[in-house]
Motif scaffolding. Structure first.
Motif, PDB file in Angstrom:
ATOM      1  N   ALA A  70      61.376  14.154  49.611  1.00  0.00           N
ATOM      2  CA  ALA A  70      61.927  13.078  50.445  1.00  0.00           C
ATOM      3  C   ALA A  70      63.354  12.715  50.055  1.00  0.00           C
ATOM      4  CB  ALA A  70      61.029  11.855  50.355  1.00  0.00           C
ATOM      5  N   VAL A  71      63.746  12.997  48.830  1.00  0.00           N
ATOM      6  CA  VAL A  71      65.097  12.656  48.368  1.00  0.00           C
ATOM      7  C   VAL A  71      65.784  13.902  47.837  1.00  0.00           C
ATOM      8  CG1 VAL A  71      64.472  10.289  47.797  1.00  0.00           C
ATOM      9  CG2 VAL A  71      64.236  12.048  46.061  1.00  0.00           C
ATOM     10  N   ALA A  72      67.106  13.888  47.884  1.00  0.00           N
ATOM     11  CA  ALA A  72      67.871  15.018  47.360  1.00  0.00           C
ATOM     12  C   ALA A  72      67.550  15.221  45.881  1.00  0.00           C
ATOM     13  CB  ALA A  72      69.367  14.748  47.542  1.00  0.00           C
ATOM     14  N   ASP A  73      67.388  16.470  45.506  1.00  0.00           N
ATOM     15  CA  ASP A  73      67.045  16.837  44.126  1.00  0.00           C
ATOM     16  C   ASP A  73      65.689  16.285  43.693  1.00  0.00           C
ATOM     17  OD1 ASP A  73      69.490  18.182  43.786  1.00  0.00           O
ATOM     18  OD2 ASP A  73      70.496  16.304  43.259  1.00  0.00           O
ATOM     19  N   GLN A 115      54.183  15.248  52.753  1.00  0.00           N
ATOM     20  CA  GLN A 115      53.218  15.560  53.795  1.00  0.00           C
ATOM     21  C   GLN A 115      53.925  16.312  54.930  1.00  0.00           C
ATOM     22  OE1 GLN A 115      50.051  12.775  54.754  1.00  0.00           O
ATOM     23  NE2 GLN A 115      50.773  12.692  56.861  1.00  0.00           N
ATOM     24  N   PRO A 116      53.305  17.381  55.472  1.00  0.00           N
ATOM     25  CA  PRO A 116      53.941  18.133  56.561  1.00  0.00           C
ATOM     26  C   PRO A 116      54.288  17.227  57.743  1.00  0.00           C
ATOM     27  CG  PRO A 116      52.019  19.303  55.720  1.00  0.00           C
ATOM     28  CD  PRO A 116      52.007  17.951  55.076  1.00  0.00           C
ATOM     29  N   ALA A 117      55.449  17.460  58.340  1.00  0.00           N
ATOM     30  CA  ALA A 117      55.927  16.607  59.435  1.00  0.00           C
ATOM     31  C   ALA A 117      54.965  16.524  60.615  1.00  0.00           C
ATOM     32  CB  ALA A 117      57.302  17.092  59.892  1.00  0.00           C
ATOM     33  N   ALA A 173      52.411  13.737  43.284  1.00  0.00           N
ATOM     34  CA  ALA A 173      52.486  15.190  43.424  1.00  0.00           C
ATOM     35  C   ALA A 173      51.289  15.755  44.178  1.00  0.00           C
ATOM     36  CB  ALA A 173      52.597  15.841  42.039  1.00  0.00           C
ATOM     37  N   ILE A 174      50.635  14.924  45.022  1.00  0.00           N
ATOM     38  CA  ILE A 174      49.410  15.360  45.688  1.00  0.00           C
ATOM     39  C   ILE A 174      49.641  16.596  46.559  1.00  0.00           C
ATOM     40  CG2 ILE A 174      49.704  13.827  47.666  1.00  0.00           C
ATOM     41  CD1 ILE A 174      46.385  14.723  45.937  1.00  0.00           C
ATOM     42  N   TRP A 175      50.836  16.713  47.169  1.00  0.00           N
ATOM     43  CA  TRP A 175      51.119  17.883  48.014  1.00  0.00           C
ATOM     44  C   TRP A 175      51.704  19.042  47.219  1.00  0.00           C
ATOM     45  CZ3 TRP A 175      49.324  18.452  52.793  1.00  0.00           C
ATOM     46  CH2 TRP A 175      48.902  17.311  53.464  1.00  0.00           C
TER      47      TRP A 175
END
Length: 307
Positions: A43-46, A52-54, A66-68
């Protein structure tokens, strides 16, 4: 038709090429077309945590960030690796309960194909000792005044033998999802190789060699039949292996063949010296058995394993 979506945790961490992040693939469940969605970019740079898939609308609240999965550098090579822990699905189906009836079988086919294609250890075969540094033994110091004081008890990790493996690519994932969806199971000799590699990794080398012996026998008989070579009335591993190396020179050297038969028979028949198989013996026999199985049962669509 009912539009549905669902999520499925990967049985173990699936190490992937970062190119798969955010990708979608076609598969099927009992003949119903489904779409498989890989986790999205952090969700954030770096950032490290995959998202979750879009295309997935339903939110499941998890405490684990880190669930995904995560995006990280490999500890050995400085390459970026996507470690996928969960995948998602969308579909329009006549009966939503098809998911409950069929997902276990779909998952088993998928993980078996990924095991074989990547060389990773996704299917639960053999006990894997803990790899986390934690207090696995609760020890207390008993004091003279009747009180007790907790003590940390360091314990070593169980041995693990390493084997070559590769990252799941877009091509491999696409084919694995296709095979799982079509109901195509991994041939039994390859399942035995999968199990043997898993057992070798957790140092159960004797069991690994016995599985390799069974896989090799199946492959040898198939190759002999393909060459229209008569099978002996008592088709022992030694006899059939000798026939194969006689008619297919170069497939396996006579020295490797003899070593394979000697170690496997020693363990199966419990002759002198049986009961222990070294890491080197197990590794050599895995290589030979895999070569034979690959010759007799080539991968679909010209795919090549990564190990």
């Amino acid at each position: 038709m009912t539009d549905i979506e669902w999520q499925q945790q990967i049985p173990d961490f699936l190490w992937c090429d970062p190119e798969v992040i955010g990708q979608s693939y076609t598969s099927a469940l009992a003949g119903e077309e489904i779409t498989v969605h890989l986790p999205g970019e952090p969700a954030v740079a770096d950032g490290a945590y995959l998202t979750q898939p879009a295309p997935i609308l339903g939110k499941v609240h998890h405490e684990d960030q880190a669930i995904w999965g995560i995006l990280r550098r490999d500890s050995v090579e400085p390459e970026l690796v996507a470690i996928v822990r969960r995948i998602a699905f969308t579909a329009a189906v006549a009966d939503p309960d098809v998911v409950g009836r069929e997902m276990d079988k779909w998952e088993q086919r998928l993980t078996s194909w990924l095991d074989i294609l990547t060389g990773q250890h996704l299917t639960a075969v053999g006990h894997r000792p803990p790899r986390q540094f934690e207090n696995r033994t609760s020890m207390f110091e008993r004091r003279a005044d009747g009180t007790v004081k907790p003590r940390f008890t360091p314990r070593s990790f169980g041995s693990i033998y390493s084997l070559k493996q590769g990252l799941a690519t877009q091509e491999i994932l696409g084919k694995a999802f296709e095979l799982a969806g079509s109901g195509t199971s991994v041939p039994l000799p390859w399942l035995l190789i999968r199990d043997a590699r898993a057992l070798h990794r957790v140092t159960h080398t004797r069991r690994a060699v016995i599985e390799c012996g069974s896989a090799a026998e199946m492959a040898i008989v198939k190759l002999l039949k393909a060459d229209k070579i008569p099978i002996p009335s008592l088709p022992t591993l030694g006899k059939t292996f000798s026939l194969l190396t006689k008619h297919r020179r170069g497939i396996v050297s006579s020295g490797n063949r003899n070593e394979f038969v000697k170690v496997r028979n020693r363990e199966v028949h419990m002759t002198a010296g049986s009961g222990y198989v070294s890491e080197a013996e197990s590794s050599r026999i895995l290589d030979i058995a895999s070569l034979l199985v690959e010759e007799a049962f080539p991968m679909p669509s010209g795919l090549k394993k990564l190990w």
